[in-house]
Design a protein around this motif. Structure first.
Motif, mmCIF file in Angstrom:
data_model
loop_
_atom_site.group_PDB
_atom_site.id
_atom_site.type_symbol
_atom_site.label_atom_id
_atom_site.label_comp_id
_atom_site.label_asym_id
_atom_site.label_seq_id
_atom_site.Cartn_x
_atom_site.Cartn_y
_atom_site.Cartn_z
ATOM 1 N N GLY A 1 41.386 30.223 43.937
ATOM 2 C CA GLY A 1 41.184 31.638 44.207
ATOM 3 C C GLY A 1 40.455 31.918 45.506
ATOM 4 O O GLY A 1 39.859 31.036 46.120
ATOM 5 N N PHE A 2 40.528 33.186 45.908
ATOM 6 C CA PHE A 2 39.818 33.692 47.084
ATOM 7 C C PHE A 2 39.281 35.061 46.711
ATOM 8 O O PHE A 2 40.056 35.976 46.393
ATOM 9 C CB PHE A 2 40.779 33.771 48.272
ATOM 10 N N MET A 3 37.954 35.200 46.734
ATOM 11 C CA MET A 3 37.340 36.429 46.253
ATOM 12 C C MET A 3 36.227 36.876 47.188
ATOM 13 O O MET A 3 35.490 36.049 47.717
ATOM 14 C CB MET A 3 36.767 36.208 44.850
ATOM 15 N N HIS A 4 36.125 38.187 47.372
ATOM 16 C CA HIS A 4 34.958 38.754 48.038
ATOM 17 C C HIS A 4 34.686 40.138 47.477
ATOM 18 O O HIS A 4 35.433 40.636 46.620
ATOM 19 C CB HIS A 4 35.108 38.749 49.558
ATOM 20 N N SER A 5 33.622 40.747 47.932
ATOM 21 C CA SER A 5 33.181 42.003 47.313
ATOM 22 C C SER A 5 33.040 43.127 48.323
ATOM 23 O O SER A 5 32.347 44.110 48.060
ATOM 24 C CB SER A 5 31.845 41.788 46.590
ATOM 25 N N SER A 6 33.700 43.014 49.475
ATOM 26 C CA SER A 6 33.498 44.012 50.529
ATOM 27 C C SER A 6 33.963 45.402 50.106
ATOM 28 O O SER A 6 33.464 46.406 50.613
ATOM 29 C CB SER A 6 34.237 43.585 51.798
ATOM 30 N N ASP A 7 34.904 45.481 49.157
ATOM 31 C CA ASP A 7 35.420 46.784 48.735
ATOM 32 C C ASP A 7 34.723 47.321 47.492
ATOM 33 O O ASP A 7 35.139 48.338 46.931
ATOM 34 C CB ASP A 7 36.929 46.697 48.490
ATOM 35 N N LEU A 8 33.645 46.631 47.039
ATOM 36 C CA LEU A 8 32.869 47.148 45.916
ATOM 37 C C LEU A 8 32.180 48.460 46.297
ATOM 38 O O LEU A 8 31.942 49.323 45.451
ATOM 39 C CB LEU A 8 31.833 46.101 45.484
ATOM 40 N N THR B 1 46.386 29.003 37.639
ATOM 41 C CA THR B 1 45.881 30.362 37.793
ATOM 42 C C THR B 1 45.453 30.587 39.235
ATOM 43 O O THR B 1 44.697 29.794 39.800
ATOM 44 C CB THR B 1 44.686 30.631 36.864
ATOM 45 N N ILE B 2 45.951 31.664 39.830
ATOM 46 C CA ILE B 2 45.625 32.030 41.205
ATOM 47 C C ILE B 2 44.992 33.419 41.193
ATOM 48 O O ILE B 2 45.578 34.366 40.660
ATOM 49 C CB ILE B 2 46.885 32.020 42.093
ATOM 50 N N LYS B 3 43.805 33.521 41.769
ATOM 51 C CA LYS B 3 43.114 34.805 41.825
ATOM 52 C C LYS B 3 42.892 35.237 43.269
ATOM 53 O O LYS B 3 42.481 34.439 44.111
ATOM 54 C CB LYS B 3 41.754 34.728 41.121
ATOM 55 N N THR B 4 43.152 36.508 43.536
ATOM 56 C CA THR B 4 42.790 37.118 44.815
ATOM 57 C C THR B 4 42.079 38.428 44.494
ATOM 58 O O THR B 4 42.654 39.296 43.849
ATOM 59 C CB THR B 4 44.022 37.388 45.694
ATOM 60 N N GLN B 5 40.848 38.556 44.919
ATOM 61 C CA GLN B 5 40.067 39.734 44.566
ATOM 62 C C GLN B 5 39.290 40.242 45.776
ATOM 63 O O GLN B 5 38.562 39.483 46.412
ATOM 64 C CB GLN B 5 39.089 39.411 43.424
ATOM 65 N N ARG B 6 39.456 41.529 46.045
ATOM 66 C CA ARG B 6 38.665 42.182 47.085
ATOM 67 C C ARG B 6 37.438 42.875 46.481
ATOM 68 O O ARG B 6 36.555 43.317 47.198
ATOM 69 C CB ARG B 6 39.520 43.206 47.836
ATOM 70 N N ILE B 7 37.425 42.997 45.143
ATOM 71 C CA ILE B 7 36.268 43.556 44.444
ATOM 72 C C ILE B 7 35.829 42.536 43.407
ATOM 73 O O ILE B 7 36.264 42.531 42.258
ATOM 74 C CB ILE B 7 36.599 44.910 43.784
ATOM 75 N N ALA B 8 34.978 41.607 43.841
ATOM 76 C CA ALA B 8 34.435 40.550 42.982
ATOM 77 C C ALA B 8 32.924 40.571 43.155
ATOM 78 O O ALA B 8 32.395 39.939 44.072
ATOM 79 C CB ALA B 8 35.017 39.189 43.364
ATOM 80 N N PRO B 9 32.204 41.307 42.318
ATOM 81 C CA PRO B 9 30.764 41.477 42.507
ATOM 82 C C PRO B 9 30.035 40.149 42.700
ATOM 83 O O PRO B 9 30.231 39.195 41.953
ATOM 84 C CB PRO B 9 30.330 42.174 41.211
ATOM 85 N N GLY B 10 29.197 40.116 43.731
ATOM 86 C CA GLY B 10 28.396 38.929 44.017
ATOM 87 C C GLY B 10 29.061 37.908 44.909
ATOM 88 O O GLY B 10 28.413 36.957 45.342
ATOM 89 N N THR C 1 30.482 36.997 48.391
ATOM 90 C CA THR C 1 30.555 37.434 49.781
ATOM 91 C C THR C 1 31.906 37.100 50.386
ATOM 92 O O THR C 1 32.565 37.939 50.999
ATOM 93 C CB THR C 1 29.441 36.767 50.617
ATOM 94 N N ASP C 2 32.335 35.875 50.189
ATOM 95 C CA ASP C 2 33.636 35.433 50.699
ATOM 96 C C ASP C 2 33.860 34.027 50.142
ATOM 97 O O ASP C 2 33.551 33.031 50.797
ATOM 98 C CB ASP C 2 33.638 35.414 52.230
ATOM 99 N N SER D 1 33.345 27.488 48.063
ATOM 100 C CA SER D 1 32.662 27.713 49.340
ATOM 101 C C SER D 1 31.292 28.359 49.160
ATOM 102 O O SER D 1 30.543 28.500 50.125
ATOM 103 C CB SER D 1 33.531 28.569 50.271
ATOM 104 N N LYS D 2 30.946 28.760 47.927
ATOM 105 C CA LYS D 2 29.587 29.244 47.676
ATOM 106 C C LYS D 2 28.571 28.141 47.948
ATOM 107 O O LYS D 2 27.431 28.403 48.297
ATOM 108 C CB LYS D 2 29.461 29.732 46.231
ATOM 109 N N ASN D 3 28.975 26.889 47.754
ATOM 110 C CA ASN D 3 28.157 25.728 48.116
ATOM 111 C C ASN D 3 29.091 24.784 48.868
ATOM 112 O O ASN D 3 29.627 23.838 48.298
ATOM 113 C CB ASN D 3 27.576 25.056 46.875
ATOM 114 N N PRO D 4 29.317 25.047 50.160
ATOM 115 C CA PRO D 4 30.448 24.433 50.861
ATOM 116 C C PRO D 4 30.384 22.928 51.032
ATOM 117 O O PRO D 4 31.412 22.303 51.274
ATOM 118 C CB PRO D 4 30.447 25.137 52.226
ATOM 119 N N ARG D 5 29.212 22.320 50.883
ATOM 120 C CA ARG D 5 29.149 20.876 51.076
ATOM 121 C C ARG D 5 29.265 20.116 49.757
ATOM 122 O O ARG D 5 29.388 18.899 49.750
ATOM 123 C CB ARG D 5 27.867 20.487 51.794
ATOM 124 N N ARG D 6 29.212 20.815 48.630
ATOM 125 C CA ARG D 6 29.147 20.139 47.333
ATOM 126 C C ARG D 6 30.523 19.984 46.689
ATOM 127 O O ARG D 6 31.225 20.962 46.415
ATOM 128 C CB ARG D 6 28.229 20.876 46.375
#
Length: 380
Positions: free
Chosen positions: A161-168, A255-264, A266-267, A284-289
């Motif tokens: 998935g790819f999610m962010h919250s810019s449109d919240l 399952t594939i998710k794409t969300q422009r309104i995903a609270p919390g 950022t990207d 990518s919330k913890n990009p090295r792990r």
């Protein structure tokens, strides 16, 4: 070192990211070719000043992209424009014999993508790829290696998935991505969907059917004059698909998710693979792990691996240091330049999205629109 002379059509955010990657090309230590920006094109003349100040190699700036296409010095083009312009501009670039890295989704809809795909097929000497930085993060490269080595065994389930919250923020002014005439009916699928599709498609996990749940959550936003105007496109999309494991011919849920309104969020990009022999997941919330579970009949335990700058295309950065988004941009461009000049990708997952993979995403997204409308599972 071979120099590939580039033009940029659409000099906004992602155009500047490409230019920055070019300026830092000395960072990469094993490349035998490098890009050079010689031409820029945008209808907003003010945005071109940054390029002219930073890149003395630029000899042409214009507002009409046809001028760039007629420039014999331009060998390849990066194009980042709204989706409604893809069909015309991409096919013009290809017909002009210029190599192309274009932004997704390669057409506002499947009909437009079919035209682009035919044009690519009619010009086999032109190298064409689609942008997606997702697999170039070191943990994703490791997951790609595990896929190639069949380390997961029979696939149980895959989630991407790819999610962010810019449109919240409901007070955020409307932009072209919320207008069907510019973005297309796919909405968030067309804008974000190629990213979470990239690795599953490259692994051979192509959806055979889809049940889609698409949501238009914020139905109006302020326009340029402050008055409320309709938001016509989908904010969020969840696609539950059946894919086939090519190693076992057994079906599994993808399952594939794409969300422009995903609270919390950022990207956030994420990928999770579950198999009978092993599992792996990354966000990518913890990009090295990178998290890995290996199963051989004993206890089942997730291990966490903090990866450093372990990349497909080596550079001067020490292996213990963090990898970031601007690194993923440069790695993607290294993959494009490498395949363009060497005639093959460096490795299976160190490669850009192919036109065939983009075309399959249009099949999937078109089926998803039908599924949303009918409430049924639709074949892809």
């Amino acid at each position: 070192m071979r120099i590939v002379k580039f033009g940029i059509i659409g000099c906004g955010l992602m155009g500047r990211e490409f230019a920055s990657a070019v300026a830092r090309w000395c960072h990469l230590t094993e490349m035998k070719a490098k890009p050079q920006i010689v031409s820029i094109c945008d209808t907003n003349a003010e945005i071109l000043k940054w390029y002219k100040d930073a890149f003395p190699s630029i000899t042409q700036s214009c507002s009409d992209y046809h001028e760039m296409l007629n420039n014999p010095d331009v060998e390849a083009i990066y194009c980042a424009v709204p989706h409604n312009l893809h069909e015309q501009i991409y096919t013009d670039i290809i017909k002009a014999g210029k190599h192309l890295l274009g932004e997704k989704p390669f057409g506002i809809d499947k009909k437009a993508n079919d035209v682009i795909s035919k044009c690519i097929a009619d010009h086999p000497k032109v190298f064409v790829r689609c942008s997606s930085e997702f697999p170039f993060f070191p943990p994703m490269q490791r997951l790609g290696e595990m896929i190639d080595k069949k380390a997961f065994g029979q696939i149980i389930e895959v989630n991407s998935g790819f999610m962010h919250s810019s449109d919240l923020n409901t007070g955020k002014p409307i932009n072209w991505k919320r207008m069907v005439k510019f973005n297309g009916e796919y909405g968030c699928l067309g804008d974000l969907g190629m990213h979470p599709c990239h690795v599953p498609f490259r692994a051979g996990w192509y959806p055979k059917d889809v049940r889609a749940i698409l949501s238009n959550i914020v139905k109006e936003r302020p326009g340029k004059d402050g008055k409320m105007v309709p938001c016509e496109t989908w904010d969020n999309g969840t696609l539950l698909c059946t894919a086939i494991d090519p190693n076992t011919n057994e079906p599994f849920p993808l399952t594939i998710k794409t969300q422009r309104i995903a609270p919390g969020e950022t990207d956030s990009w994420y990928c999770e693979i579950k198999g009978m022999k092993g599992c792996g997941r990354w966000s990518s919330k913890n990009p090295r792990r990178l998290e890995v579970l290996e199963y051989n009949g004993g206890e089942q335990a997730w291990q966490q691996i903090d990866m450093g700058w372990q990349v497909a295309f080596p550079g001067i950065t020490g292996g213990i240091f963090e990898f970031g988004f601007c690194d993923s941009i440069q790695q993607m461009w290294a993959a494009f330049i490498y395949e363009l000049t060497e005639g093959k990708p460096k490795s299976h997952f160190a490669a850009c999205v192919t036109p065939d993979e983009v075309a399959y995403s249009h099949r999937l997204f078109t089926a998803a629109l039908k599924s949303q409308k009918t409430g049924e599972t639709v074949k892809v």
